[in-house]
Design a protein around this motif. Structure first.
Motif, PDB file in Angstrom:
ATOM      1  N   GLY A 132       0.782  -1.234   0.000  1.00 20.48           N
ATOM      2  CA  GLY A 132       0.000   0.000   0.000  1.00 20.48           C
ATOM      3  C   GLY A 132       0.809   1.276   0.000  1.00 20.48           C
ATOM      4  O   GLY A 132       0.233   2.350   0.164  1.00 20.48           O
ATOM      5  N   GLY A 133       2.128   1.175  -0.132  1.00 19.16           N
ATOM      6  CA  GLY A 133       2.944   2.374  -0.207  1.00 19.16           C
ATOM      7  C   GLY A 133       3.423   2.868   1.148  1.00 19.16           C
ATOM      8  O   GLY A 133       4.516   3.399   1.266  1.00 19.16           O
ATOM      9  N   ARG A 134       2.606   2.736   2.167  1.00 16.06           N
ATOM     10  CA  ARG A 134       2.977   3.133   3.526  1.00 16.06           C
ATOM     11  C   ARG A 134       2.089   2.378   4.498  1.00 16.06           C
ATOM     12  O   ARG A 134       1.055   1.829   4.106  1.00 16.06           O
ATOM     13  CB  ARG A 134       2.850   4.631   3.732  1.00 16.06           C
ATOM     14  N   ASP A 135       2.478   2.353   5.758  1.00 16.55           N
ATOM     15  CA  ASP A 135       1.669   1.708   6.784  1.00 16.55           C
ATOM     16  C   ASP A 135       0.708   2.739   7.355  1.00 16.55           C
ATOM     17  O   ASP A 135       1.146   3.780   7.855  1.00 16.55           O
ATOM     18  CB  ASP A 135       2.557   1.145   7.896  1.00 16.55           C
ATOM     19  N   ALA A 136      -0.605   2.465   7.257  1.00 15.33           N
ATOM     20  CA  ALA A 136      -1.581   3.441   7.723  1.00 15.33           C
ATOM     21  C   ALA A 136      -2.926   2.781   8.017  1.00 15.33           C
ATOM     22  O   ALA A 136      -3.287   1.780   7.397  1.00 15.33           O
ATOM     23  CB  ALA A 136      -1.787   4.533   6.670  1.00 15.33           C
ATOM     24  N   VAL A 137      -3.634   3.393   8.959  1.00 16.69           N
ATOM     25  CA  VAL A 137      -5.025   3.044   9.228  1.00 16.69           C
ATOM     26  C   VAL A 137      -5.847   4.081   8.478  1.00 16.69           C
ATOM     27  O   VAL A 137      -5.704   5.280   8.712  1.00 16.69           O
ATOM     28  CB  VAL A 137      -5.317   3.092  10.745  1.00 16.69           C
ATOM     29  N   ASP A 138      -6.694   3.626   7.561  1.00 15.19           N
ATOM     30  CA  ASP A 138      -7.405   4.543   6.667  1.00 15.19           C
ATOM     31  C   ASP A 138      -8.853   4.814   7.037  1.00 15.19           C
ATOM     32  O   ASP A 138      -9.529   5.542   6.331  1.00 15.19           O
ATOM     33  CB  ASP A 138      -7.347   4.013   5.233  1.00 15.19           C
ATOM     34  N   GLY A 139      -9.348   4.221   8.111  1.00 15.44           N
ATOM     35  CA  GLY A 139     -10.709   4.530   8.545  1.00 15.44           C
ATOM     36  C   GLY A 139     -11.610   3.318   8.589  1.00 15.44           C
ATOM     37  O   GLY A 139     -11.205   2.195   8.315  1.00 15.44           O
ATOM     38  N   TRP A 140     -12.846   3.589   8.956  1.00 14.12           N
ATOM     39  CA  TRP A 140     -13.871   2.545   9.028  1.00 14.12           C
ATOM     40  C   TRP A 140     -14.632   2.545   7.719  1.00 14.12           C
ATOM     41  O   TRP A 140     -14.880   3.597   7.135  1.00 14.12           O
ATOM     42  CB  TRP A 140     -14.829   2.815  10.188  1.00 14.12           C
ATOM     43  N   GLU A 141     -15.031   1.366   7.269  1.00  9.66           N
ATOM     44  CA  GLU A 141     -15.723   1.248   5.990  1.00  9.66           C
ATOM     45  C   GLU A 141     -16.757   0.133   6.077  1.00  9.66           C
ATOM     46  O   GLU A 141     -16.564  -0.859   6.780  1.00  9.66           O
ATOM     47  CB  GLU A 141     -14.709   0.924   4.893  1.00  9.66           C
ATOM     48  N   THR A 142     -17.843   0.318   5.361  1.00 11.48           N
ATOM     49  CA  THR A 142     -18.831  -0.737   5.188  1.00 11.48           C
ATOM     50  C   THR A 142     -18.748  -1.189   3.743  1.00 11.48           C
ATOM     51  O   THR A 142     -18.905  -0.384   2.825  1.00 11.48           O
ATOM     52  CB  THR A 142     -20.253  -0.236   5.511  1.00 11.48           C
ATOM     53  N   GLY A 143     -18.452  -2.462   3.545  1.00  7.54           N
ATOM     54  CA  GLY A 143     -18.282  -3.004   2.209  1.00  7.54           C
ATOM     55  C   GLY A 143     -19.593  -3.211   1.492  1.00  7.54           C
ATOM     56  O   GLY A 143     -20.683  -3.023   2.055  1.00  7.54           O
ATOM     57  N   ALA A 144     -19.515  -3.616   0.239  1.00 13.68           N
ATOM     58  CA  ALA A 144     -20.695  -3.876  -0.575  1.00 13.68           C
ATOM     59  C   ALA A 144     -21.539  -4.995   0.017  1.00 13.68           C
ATOM     60  O   ALA A 144     -22.751  -5.046  -0.203  1.00 13.68           O
ATOM     61  CB  ALA A 144     -20.281  -4.221  -2.001  1.00 13.68           C
ATOM     62  N   ASP A 145     -20.892  -5.883   0.786  1.00 13.97           N
ATOM     63  CA  ASP A 145     -21.616  -6.989   1.418  1.00 13.97           C
ATOM     64  C   ASP A 145     -22.323  -6.561   2.697  1.00 13.97           C
ATOM     65  O   ASP A 145     -22.986  -7.359   3.349  1.00 13.97           O
ATOM     66  CB  ASP A 145     -20.667  -8.155   1.714  1.00 13.97           C
ATOM     67  N   GLY A 146     -22.187  -5.273   3.093  1.00 13.09           N
ATOM     68  CA  GLY A 146     -22.844  -4.751   4.280  1.00 13.09           C
ATOM     69  C   GLY A 146     -22.051  -4.945   5.564  1.00 13.09           C
ATOM     70  O   GLY A 146     -22.487  -4.514   6.624  1.00 13.09           O
ATOM     71  N   GLU A 147     -20.877  -5.578   5.484  1.00 10.24           N
ATOM     72  CA  GLU A 147     -20.063  -5.802   6.671  1.00 10.24           C
ATOM     73  C   GLU A 147     -19.090  -4.648   6.880  1.00 10.24           C
ATOM     74  O   GLU A 147     -18.476  -4.161   5.939  1.00 10.24           O
ATOM     75  CB  GLU A 147     -19.300  -7.118   6.535  1.00 10.24           C
ATOM     76  N   SER A 148     -18.958  -4.228   8.132  1.00 11.32           N
ATOM     77  CA  SER A 148     -18.052  -3.135   8.481  1.00 11.32           C
ATOM     78  C   SER A 148     -16.688  -3.682   8.845  1.00 11.32           C
ATOM     79  O   SER A 148     -16.565  -4.789   9.357  1.00 11.32           O
ATOM     80  CB  SER A 148     -18.610  -2.358   9.674  1.00 11.32           C
ATOM     81  N   HIS A 149     -15.657  -2.870   8.590  1.00  7.09           N
ATOM     82  CA  HIS A 149     -14.292  -3.266   8.907  1.00  7.09           C
ATOM     83  C   HIS A 149     -13.405  -2.032   8.982  1.00  7.09           C
ATOM     84  O   HIS A 149     -13.779  -0.946   8.539  1.00  7.09           O
ATOM     85  CB  HIS A 149     -13.750  -4.243   7.854  1.00  7.09           C
ATOM     86  N   LEU A 150     -12.230  -2.226   9.555  1.00  7.96           N
ATOM     87  CA  LEU A 150     -11.210  -1.202   9.580  1.00  7.96           C
ATOM     88  C   LEU A 150     -10.382  -1.345   8.310  1.00  7.96           C
ATOM     89  O   LEU A 150      -9.947  -2.441   7.976  1.00  7.96           O
ATOM     90  CB  LEU A 150     -10.305  -1.393  10.809  1.00  7.96           C
ATOM     91  N   LYS A 151     -10.183  -0.237   7.601  1.00 10.67           N
ATOM     92  CA  LYS A 151      -9.328  -0.259   6.407  1.00 10.67           C
ATOM     93  C   LYS A 151      -7.902   0.030   6.842  1.00 10.67           C
ATOM     94  O   LYS A 151      -7.653   1.004   7.542  1.00 10.67           O
ATOM     95  CB  LYS A 151      -9.771   0.808   5.411  1.00 10.67           C
TER      96      LYS A 151
END
Length: 108
Positions: free
Chosen positions: A26-45
């Motif tokens: 990914g170019g660098r190590d980073a936490v990019d936020g919270w996201e809800t995918g197309a499947d409706g499940e939430s995760h940390l990016k």
């Protein structure tokens, strides 16, 4: 302010289970936020600069999440998703402190 979705973090008495979507190389190590995918499940990016070769990206993810959660690397373990982008991590410690620190890391 974005807060951790309950679906992404499952609180237990002495740990949390965190759902993560990892981007290796990914170019660098980073936490990019919270996201809800197309499947409706939430995760940390999250993204790491290491490639998905011989577990290097997973080790980098554990180090990144440990730092964000304010715990030792030994307190973070991979529960599932060893070779997938979506992973579940177990983070040992006080659940409320962990959630607060992860939220703070996302806002940085």
């Amino acid at each position: 302010m974005t807060t951790a979705p309950d679906a992404a973090i499952r609180r237990r008495d002495d740990h949390v289970r965190l759902s993560v979507r990892l981007t290796p190389n990914g170019g660098r190590d980073a936490v990019d936020g919270w996201e809800t995918g197309a499947d409706g499940e939430s995760h940390l990016k999250a993204r790491v600069s290491d490639p998905p070769d011989k577990g290097r990206a997973n080790k980098a993810l554990i180090a990144l999440v440990a730092k964000a959660a304010g715990v030792a690397k030994s307190a973070v373990s991979l529960v599932s998703g060893d070779t997938q982008r979506k992973k579940i991590l177990r983070i040992e410690g006080d659940p409320e402190d962990i959630v607060l620190r992860l939220d703070a890391a996302v806002r940085r």
